[in-house]
Design a protein around this motif. Structure first.
Motif, PDB file in Angstrom:
ATOM      1  N   GLU A 102     -52.117  15.178   8.456  1.00  0.00           N
ATOM      2  CA  GLU A 102     -50.983  14.143   7.896  1.00  0.00           C
ATOM      3  C   GLU A 102     -49.380  14.307   8.946  1.00  0.00           C
ATOM      4  O   GLU A 102     -49.310  13.620   9.399  1.00  0.00           O
ATOM      5  CB  GLU A 102     -50.860  13.862   6.658  1.00  0.00           C
ATOM      6  CG  GLU A 102     -52.015  13.783   5.504  1.00  0.00           C
ATOM      7  CD  GLU A 102     -51.553  12.989   4.132  1.00  0.00           C
ATOM      8  OE1 GLU A 102     -49.901  14.311   3.393  1.00  0.00           O
ATOM      9  OE2 GLU A 102     -52.463  13.437   3.535  1.00  0.00           O
ATOM     10  N   ALA A 103     -48.756  15.528   9.119  1.00  0.00           N
ATOM     11  CA  ALA A 103     -48.392  16.246   9.336  1.00  0.00           C
ATOM     12  C   ALA A 103     -48.119  16.027  11.284  1.00  0.00           C
ATOM     13  O   ALA A 103     -47.536  15.343  11.990  1.00  0.00           O
ATOM     14  CB  ALA A 103     -47.509  17.908   9.552  1.00  0.00           C
ATOM     15  N   ALA A 104     -49.601  16.066  11.449  1.00  0.00           N
ATOM     16  CA  ALA A 104     -49.713  15.329  12.933  1.00  0.00           C
ATOM     17  C   ALA A 104     -49.855  13.971  13.584  1.00  0.00           C
ATOM     18  O   ALA A 104     -48.817  13.895  14.357  1.00  0.00           O
ATOM     19  CB  ALA A 104     -50.964  15.973  13.212  1.00  0.00           C
ATOM     20  N   ALA A 105     -49.996  13.822  12.178  1.00  0.00           N
ATOM     21  CA  ALA A 105     -50.024  11.974  12.282  1.00  0.00           C
ATOM     22  C   ALA A 105     -48.568  11.413  12.643  1.00  0.00           C
ATOM     23  O   ALA A 105     -47.958  10.211  13.229  1.00  0.00           O
ATOM     24  CB  ALA A 105     -50.810  11.291  11.306  1.00  0.00           C
ATOM     25  N   ALA A 106     -48.107  12.027  11.387  1.00  0.00           N
ATOM     26  CA  ALA A 106     -46.536  11.588  12.045  1.00  0.00           C
ATOM     27  C   ALA A 106     -45.661  11.792  12.463  1.00  0.00           C
ATOM     28  O   ALA A 106     -44.504  11.096  13.421  1.00  0.00           O
ATOM     29  CB  ALA A 106     -45.670  12.368  10.264  1.00  0.00           C
ATOM     30  N   ALA A 107     -45.490  12.908  13.388  1.00  0.00           N
ATOM     31  CA  ALA A 107     -45.132  13.033  14.336  1.00  0.00           C
ATOM     32  C   ALA A 107     -45.406  12.674  15.896  1.00  0.00           C
ATOM     33  O   ALA A 107     -45.812  13.020  16.755  1.00  0.00           O
ATOM     34  CB  ALA A 107     -45.189  14.818  14.825  1.00  0.00           C
ATOM     35  N   GLY A 108     -46.922  11.580  15.825  1.00  0.00           N
ATOM     36  CA  GLY A 108     -47.283  11.097  17.179  1.00  0.00           C
ATOM     37  C   GLY A 108     -48.750  11.822  17.863  1.00  0.00           C
ATOM     38  O   GLY A 108     -48.446  11.899  18.939  1.00  0.00           O
ATOM     39  N   ALA A 109     -48.832  12.700  16.894  1.00  0.00           N
ATOM     40  CA  ALA A 109     -50.204  13.870  17.426  1.00  0.00           C
ATOM     41  C   ALA A 109     -51.799  13.711  16.925  1.00  0.00           C
ATOM     42  O   ALA A 109     -51.463  13.088  15.945  1.00  0.00           O
ATOM     43  CB  ALA A 109     -49.506  15.374  17.518  1.00  0.00           C
ATOM     44  N   ARG A 110     -52.381  14.547  17.799  1.00  0.00           N
ATOM     45  CA  ARG A 110     -53.836  14.098  17.188  1.00  0.00           C
ATOM     46  C   ARG A 110     -53.888  15.482  16.958  1.00  0.00           C
ATOM     47  O   ARG A 110     -53.834  16.837  17.575  1.00  0.00           O
ATOM     48  CB  ARG A 110     -54.566  13.563  18.598  1.00  0.00           C
ATOM     49  CG  ARG A 110     -56.027  13.620  18.103  1.00  0.00           C
ATOM     50  CD  ARG A 110     -56.507  12.618  19.395  1.00  0.00           C
ATOM     51  NE  ARG A 110     -56.430  13.304  20.417  1.00  0.00           N
ATOM     52  CZ  ARG A 110     -58.138  13.496  20.771  1.00  0.00           C
ATOM     53  NH1 ARG A 110     -59.165  13.992  19.824  1.00  0.00           N
ATOM     54  NH2 ARG A 110     -58.183  14.151  21.922  1.00  0.00           N
ATOM     55  N   LEU A 111     -54.688  15.701  16.160  1.00  0.00           N
ATOM     56  CA  LEU A 111     -55.666  16.871  15.592  1.00  0.00           C
ATOM     57  C   LEU A 111     -57.102  16.664  15.363  1.00  0.00           C
ATOM     58  O   LEU A 111     -57.262  15.920  15.498  1.00  0.00           O
ATOM     59  CB  LEU A 111     -54.995  17.125  13.771  1.00  0.00           C
ATOM     60  CG  LEU A 111     -55.863  18.627  13.771  1.00  0.00           C
ATOM     61  CD1 LEU A 111     -54.543  19.891  13.980  1.00  0.00           C
ATOM     62  CD2 LEU A 111     -55.904  18.137  11.451  1.00  0.00           C
ATOM     63  N   ILE A 112     -57.620  17.937  16.139  1.00  0.00           N
ATOM     64  CA  ILE A 112     -58.870  18.479  16.401  1.00  0.00           C
ATOM     65  C   ILE A 112     -59.344  19.245  15.539  1.00  0.00           C
ATOM     66  O   ILE A 112     -58.444  19.958  15.918  1.00  0.00           O
ATOM     67  CB  ILE A 112     -59.590  18.170  17.689  1.00  0.00           C
ATOM     68  CG1 ILE A 112     -58.833  19.012  18.996  1.00  0.00           C
ATOM     69  CG2 ILE A 112     -58.954  16.715  18.597  1.00  0.00           C
ATOM     70  CD1 ILE A 112     -58.997  19.018  20.453  1.00  0.00           C
ATOM     71  N   LEU A 113     -60.730  19.709  14.959  1.00  0.00           N
ATOM     72  CA  LEU A 113     -60.860  20.320  14.171  1.00  0.00           C
ATOM     73  C   LEU A 113     -62.350  20.313  14.444  1.00  0.00           C
ATOM     74  O   LEU A 113     -63.390  20.050  14.631  1.00  0.00           O
ATOM     75  CB  LEU A 113     -60.959  19.781  12.861  1.00  0.00           C
ATOM     76  CG  LEU A 113     -61.534  20.405  11.090  1.00  0.00           C
ATOM     77  CD1 LEU A 113     -60.581  22.133  11.453  1.00  0.00           C
ATOM     78  CD2 LEU A 113     -61.536  19.482  10.420  1.00  0.00           C
ATOM     79  N   ARG A 114     -62.198  21.948  14.591  1.00  0.00           N
ATOM     80  CA  ARG A 114     -64.221  23.195  14.770  1.00  0.00           C
ATOM     81  C   ARG A 114     -63.574  23.632  13.407  1.00  0.00           C
ATOM     82  O   ARG A 114     -62.923  24.330  12.577  1.00  0.00           O
ATOM     83  CB  ARG A 114     -63.709  23.704  15.629  1.00  0.00           C
ATOM     84  CG  ARG A 114     -63.625  22.917  17.302  1.00  0.00           C
ATOM     85  CD  ARG A 114     -64.298  22.432  17.510  1.00  0.00           C
ATOM     86  NE  ARG A 114     -64.799  21.944  18.643  1.00  0.00           N
ATOM     87  CZ  ARG A 114     -64.746  21.680  19.742  1.00  0.00           C
ATOM     88  NH1 ARG A 114     -65.769  23.110  19.973  1.00  0.00           N
ATOM     89  NH2 ARG A 114     -65.228  21.012  20.633  1.00  0.00           N
TER      90      ARG A 114
END
Length: 382
Positions: A102-114
Motif C-alpha cells: 500500500e505504501a509503494a502504491a501510494a508513492a507511485g512505486a511498484r513492489l515485487i515479492l519473493r
C-alpha cells in the motif's frame, strides 16, 4: 522438496551477480543440473535482459539502466521498483506485505515479492532474482529460524548494491547488519504490556508458553525475561517449550500437560502463549482436561492474527505488522528519492514500532474490547 525453475533461476542469477561473469559449463556443476538445463535457463534469462550471453559465458548486465542498477525516479519520472523478500506470505507476514504494498502504491512505486519459505541459505539468490527483475531497492525479512542464522546467513545483505531496509529482523548487536536501516516491532514492549495487564488483574507473574522457531519467538522469550526483571517479578516456573500441534502432536501434548500441571499445583494462574494458533489449541485442550479459561487460567496470546476467533476470544498482543511494512517501504522510497544514507549522507535509522494489547474475554477482567498502547507509537534510535 523439488526445486522450481524460478528458484533455480534465482540461484543462477546470484552466482553470476557475485562473480560478474561465469562459463555456462561451470554453472551446471555449481547448480547441480545438466549443461542442457543451464543453457536453456541462460537463454530464457538473456531473452528477458537479465543476463548478457557471449561465447559460452554469461555476465551480469552493467549497461546504464540495467536491472539492479539503482536509478531512482522522482515526481513525474518513471516508476520506482521495490523488491521485497519475506519468509512467507501468510499468517504474520501477510499484513507486513500488505502494508509495504500500500505504501509503494501510494508513492507511485511498484513492489515485487519473493518468498523464501524460511530457507535462509536461499535468501541471497532471491535477492539476485529481484535485482535482475529491476528492483532498485530492497526490503529484506530474511528467513532466519535459528539463533545463529543472522551471523551465518546475514553478511550477503551488507553486500547488496542497492539501498536496503531490514524489516522485523535484527542482526547480531555490533555486527555489520546494525549499520543498515531497519523497521521492527518492539516485541519486548509487547510482552511487557501483557505481563503488566495480567499482574494488574491480581495474578502473579504469568507463565510463558512459547515456540523457539523464529526471530519473533526468540524476541518474545527475551522480552519475557526483561519484563519480569523490569517489574521485579520471578517466573513461576521455567518457560514451557511449545511446538506446532500438526507437526509434533506428542510435543504439543507435552506442553499442554506441563501447563496443566502448573495450574493444578497452584504455580500459575495466568499464561502468555506465543502464538495465536497454539493459544487457541491449548485453550481447547485444557478445556477437555477440565481447566477453564478464564476461570482457572487467564490467557494472553501473542500475534493477534486469529485470537479474536477463539471460542472464548483471546486477549492478545498485536504487533503493528501493517505499519512495519508501511514504514519500511516509505523509508526505502525516501532513500531512493533523497540523499543516500551513510557517513556522508543521512543517518541510518532503527525504527521500533510499539505493539498494542487488545483486551478480550480470556483474562476475565474488566475492559474487554479495549486496546492498551497504540500501534502508531514508535521509538527511533538514530
Amino acid at each position: 522438496m523439488r526445486e522450481s525453475a524460478a528458484e533455480r533461476h534465482d540461484r543462477l542469477l546470484e552466482l553470476v551477480r557475485r562473480r560478474g561473469s561465469a562459463r555456462v559449463s561451470d554453472l551446471a556443476g555449481q547448480l547441480g543440473v545438466s549443461p542442457v538445463t543451464v543453457r536453456r535457463d541462460v537463454e530464457a534469462l538473456a531473452v528477458r535482459g537479465l543476463l548478457d550471453r557471449v561465447h559460452g559465458k554469461v555476465s551480469w548486465p552493467h549497461q546504464e539502466g540495467a536491472p539492479g542498477t539503482p536509478a531512482p525516479g522522482g515526481p513525474g519520472g518513471r516508476e520506482l521498483v521495490l523488491g521485497m523478500i519475506a519468509p512467507n506470505a501468510t499468517y504474520y507476514f501477510a499484513e507486513v506485505i500488505r502494508g509495504a504494498h500500500e505504501a509503494a502504491a501510494a508513492a507511485g512505486a511498484r513492489l515485487i515479492l519473493r518468498i523464501s519459505d524460511y530457507r535462509p541459505q536461499e535468501d541471497a539468490a532471491r535477492a539476485a532474482g529481484l535485482l535482475a527483475a529491476g528492483a532498485e531497492g530492497l526490503l529484506v525479512a530474511p528467513g532466519w529460524k535459528e539463533p545463529h542464522d543472522p551471523a551465518e546467513h546475514g553478511r550477503w545483505i551488507t553486500e547488496l548494491p542497492v539501498p536496503t531496509v531490514l524489516l522485523e529482523r535484527r542482526g547480531v548487536p555490533g555486527g555489520p547488519l546494525d549499520d543498515l536501516d531497519r523497521v521492527c516491532s518492539d516485541h519486548g514492549h509487547g510482552v511487557l504490556l501483557a505481563v503488566r495487564h495480567l499482574t494488574g488483574l491480581g495474578h502473579r507473574a504469568p507463565l510463558l508458553v512459547a515456540r523457539a522457531d523464529s526471530p519473533t519467538a526468540m524476541a518474545v522469550r527475551a522480552g519475557y525475561r526483561q519484563a519480569l526483571e523490569a517489574l521485579g517479578l520471578a517466573a513461576p516456573c521455567p518457560v514451557i517449550d511449545s511446538v506446532p500441534a500438526e507437526a509434533d502432536p506428542a510435543g504439543f501434548e507435552a506442553a499442554v500437560r506441563a501447563l496443566l500441571a502448573a495450574v493444578r499445583a497452584g504455580e500459575a494462574t495466568a499464561a502468555l502463549v506465543h502464538n495465536d494458533v497454539d493459544a487457541i489449541r491449548i485453550a481447547q485442550r485444557l478445556g477437555e482436561l477440565g481447566v477453564r479459561v478464564p476461570q482457572d487460567l487467564a490467557l494472553v496470546a501473542y500475534d493477534d492474527e486469529v485470537a479474536a476467533l477463539a471460542d472464548i476470544p483471546l486477549t492478545a498482543v498485536a504487533p503493528p505488522k501493517h505499519e512495519v511494512g508501511r514504514y519500511a517501504a516509505q523509508l526505502l522510497i525516501e532513500r531512493l528519492r533523497g540523499a543516500p544514507a551513510g557517513p556522508d549522507g543521512q543517518p541510518r535509522r532503527h525504527v521500533d514500532l510499539l505493539p498494542r494489547l487488545r483486551v478480550r474475554s480470556s483474562c476475565g477482567g474488566p475492559g474487554a474490547g479495549a486496546a492498551v498502547g497504540t500501534a502508531s507509537s514508535e521509538r527511533q534510535v538514530v
